[in-house]
Scaffold this active site. Structure first.
Site, PDB file in Angstrom:
ATOM      1  N   ASP A  55       1.760   1.375  -3.133  1.00 44.95           N
ATOM      2  CA  ASP A  55       1.196   1.214  -4.475  1.00 44.95           C
ATOM      3  C   ASP A  55       0.020   0.235  -4.463  1.00 44.95           C
ATOM      4  O   ASP A  55      -0.636   0.032  -5.487  1.00 44.95           O
ATOM      5  CB  ASP A  55       2.264   0.831  -5.513  1.00 44.95           C
ATOM      6  CG  ASP A  55       2.981  -0.466  -5.185  1.00 44.95           C
ATOM      7  OD1 ASP A  55       2.692  -1.066  -4.131  1.00 44.95           O
ATOM      8  OD2 ASP A  55       3.834  -0.884  -6.002  1.00 44.95           O
ATOM      9  N   SER A  56      -0.282  -0.325  -3.277  1.00 41.61           N
ATOM     10  CA  SER A  56      -1.531  -1.088  -3.122  1.00 41.61           C
ATOM     11  C   SER A  56      -2.729  -0.203  -3.439  1.00 41.61           C
ATOM     12  O   SER A  56      -3.832  -0.702  -3.656  1.00 41.61           O
ATOM     13  CB  SER A  56      -1.651  -1.642  -1.696  1.00 41.61           C
ATOM     14  OG  SER A  56      -1.438  -0.620  -0.754  1.00 41.61           O
ATOM     15  N   ASP A  89       5.789   4.745  -1.980  1.00 35.54           N
ATOM     16  CA  ASP A  89       6.245   3.604  -2.767  1.00 35.54           C
ATOM     17  C   ASP A  89       6.736   4.059  -4.135  1.00 35.54           C
ATOM     18  O   ASP A  89       6.067   4.844  -4.808  1.00 35.54           O
ATOM     19  CB  ASP A  89       5.062   2.632  -2.996  1.00 35.54           C
ATOM     20  CG  ASP A  89       5.215   1.342  -2.224  1.00 35.54           C
ATOM     21  OD1 ASP A  89       6.338   1.017  -1.790  1.00 35.54           O
ATOM     22  OD2 ASP A  89       4.190   0.657  -2.057  1.00 35.54           O
ATOM     23  N   GLU A 135       7.384  -9.241   3.514  1.00 36.38           N
ATOM     24  CA  GLU A 135       6.018  -9.627   3.150  1.00 36.38           C
ATOM     25  C   GLU A 135       5.934 -11.126   2.852  1.00 36.38           C
ATOM     26  O   GLU A 135       6.723 -11.664   2.056  1.00 36.38           O
ATOM     27  CB  GLU A 135       5.577  -8.818   1.909  1.00 36.38           C
ATOM     28  CG  GLU A 135       4.187  -9.175   1.424  1.00 36.38           C
ATOM     29  CD  GLU A 135       3.537  -8.104   0.572  1.00 36.38           C
ATOM     30  OE1 GLU A 135       4.149  -7.048   0.329  1.00 36.38           O
ATOM     31  OE2 GLU A 135       2.388  -8.330   0.137  1.00 36.38           O
TER      32      GLU A 135
HETATM   33  O1  KIV Z   1       1.813  -1.186  -1.304  1.00 38.74           O
HETATM   34  C1  KIV Z   1       1.667  -1.527  -0.133  1.00 38.74           C
HETATM   35  O2  KIV Z   1       0.637  -1.259   0.482  1.00 38.74           O
HETATM   36  C2  KIV Z   1       2.753  -2.241   0.518  1.00 38.74           C
HETATM   37  C3  KIV Z   1       2.520  -2.738   1.905  1.00 38.74           C
HETATM   38  C4  KIV Z   1       1.389  -3.596   2.096  1.00 38.74           C
HETATM   39  C5  KIV Z   1       3.745  -3.269   2.536  1.00 38.74           C
HETATM   40  O3  KIV Z   1       3.782  -2.388  -0.054  1.00 38.74           O
END
Ligand code: KIV
Length: 266
Positions: free
Chosen positions: A44-45, A83, A180
Site C-alpha cells: 500500500d506504499s 497488502d 519494519e
Molecule cells: O507497503 C509497503 O510497501 C510495505 C513494505 C515496505 C513492507 O508494507
C-alpha cells in the site's frame, strides 16, 4: 528459475537469503521477476510513490485490486503478495471478504499490519485457507496516531509486545513476517525464535530477508526517501537528463529546419 509459493517462502527459512521488493504494475513486475526475486509485494506504499497520497491511510481496496491485477498480468514466478489496505480488516467477516477479493485479483497471499490486535481477523483469513504475511514494528497504517515513522522495540514494553506478537503470528501460520523499523537486536531475537522467515525493512542486517520499496532503491521517488535506504540508481534524475537531452536535440532540429526554409508568408 523457481516458482515461489507461500509454502516455499516459509520453507526457505535458514536455507537462503530472502530478498523481497514492492511492485505496483505490469512492467515493474516483469522486470523484477526476470531477476528471480522470490517475493513481490503490491504494497500500500503505492499510495505515496504512485498515487501521490501523503500516507497509506488513503489507499482503498479498489486501488489495491487495480494494481494487483496489473502486477498479476505479468504472471510472476515470484510469490505475489497483496497488502490489505487501511480499514479493510476491521472485522473477521470484512477481512475474509476483502482478502478473497485480493486473491481473486491475483495475489497468492495477503499482508496485514498488526499482531494480537488483529488476531481474530488474521485467524479468520487463515481459516479461509488464504496464506498471510505478518507485519510488525512501525506500522504505516497507524501513522495518524503515531505522528511520525519511528524505531520500535527500544522500550521494554514494546520489546515484550513485539516478541509476543511475533509468537502469536507464528501460531497463526504466517508464511513470512515483515518487521519494519525494529531495533536491530530485537529483530535478531525475533528472527532466532520465529519459525517463519523474517523480512526486515530498516531493522538491521539479522533478518532472514530484506524488503524495500523499489522506488526508494532505484531513486524513482526522490522527493522522500527513508534514512535507512541507500539508492543504487537515481532513476528520476537520469530520466530528467534523458528528457532534457531529447528536448535540446529536437529544439536544435526545429531551429535548423525553420531557419533554412523561407517562411510561407515571405
Ligand atoms: O507497503 C509497503 O510497501 C510495505 C513494505 C515496505 C513492507 O508494507
Amino acid at each position: 528459475m523457481d516458482t515461489w509459493t507461500p509454502d516455499l517462502i516459509r520453507a526457505s527459512k535458514g536455507k537462503q537469503f530472502l530478498p523481497a521488493l514492492t511492485t505496483y504494475d505490469y512492467p515493474m513486475t516483469r522486470m523484477l521477476d526476470e531477476l528471480g526475486i522470490p517475493m513481490l509485494l503490491v504494497g500500500d506504499s503505492l499510495g505515496m510513490v504512485v498515487l501521490g497520497y501523503p500516507d497509506t491511510t488513503h489507499v482503498t481496496m479498489e486501488d489495491m485490486i487495480h494494481h494487483i491485477r496489473a502486477a498479476a498480468r505479468a504472471k510472476p514466478k515470484a510469490c505475489l503478495v497483496g497488502d490489505m489496505p487501511y480499514q479493510s480488516y476491521e472485522t473477521s467477516e470484512q477481512a475474509v471478504r476483502n482478502a478473497r477479493r485480493l486473491v481473486e485479483a491475483g495475489a497468492q497471499a495477503v499482508k496485514l499490519e498488526g499482531g494480537h490486535d488483529i488476531g481474530m481477523q488474521i485467524r479468520a483469513i487463515r481459516n479461509a485457507g488464504i496464506p498471510c504475511v505478518g507485519h510488525l514494528g512501525m506500522l504505516p497504517q497507524h501513522i495518524l496516531e503515531e505522528g511520525s515513522y519511528k524505531i520500535k522495540g527500544r522500550r521494554e514494553n514494546e520489546r515484550r509486545q513485539l516478541l509476543e506478537d511475533a509468537a502469536f503470528l507464528e501460531t497463526v501460520g504466517v508464511c513470512a513476517l515483515v518487521i519494519e523499523l525494529v531495533e536491530p537486536n530485537l529483530s535478531q531475537k525475533i528472527t532466532s525464535v520465529t519459525s517463519a522467515p523474517t523480512i526486515g525493512i530498516g531493522s538491521g542486517p539479522h533478518c532472514d530477508g530484506q524488503i524495500l520499496v523499489t522506488h526508494d532503491l532505484v531513486g524513482s521517488f526522490p522527493w522522500f526517501r527513508p534514512k535507512f535506504v541507500k539508492p543504487r540508481l537515481q532513476a528520476t534524475r537520469q530520466m530528467q537528463d534523458a528528457v532534457r537531452t531529447w528536448r535540446c536535440d529536437e529544439d536544435g532540429l526545429y531551429k535548423q529546419n525553420h531557419h533554412s526554409k523561407p517562411s510561407p508568408a515571405s
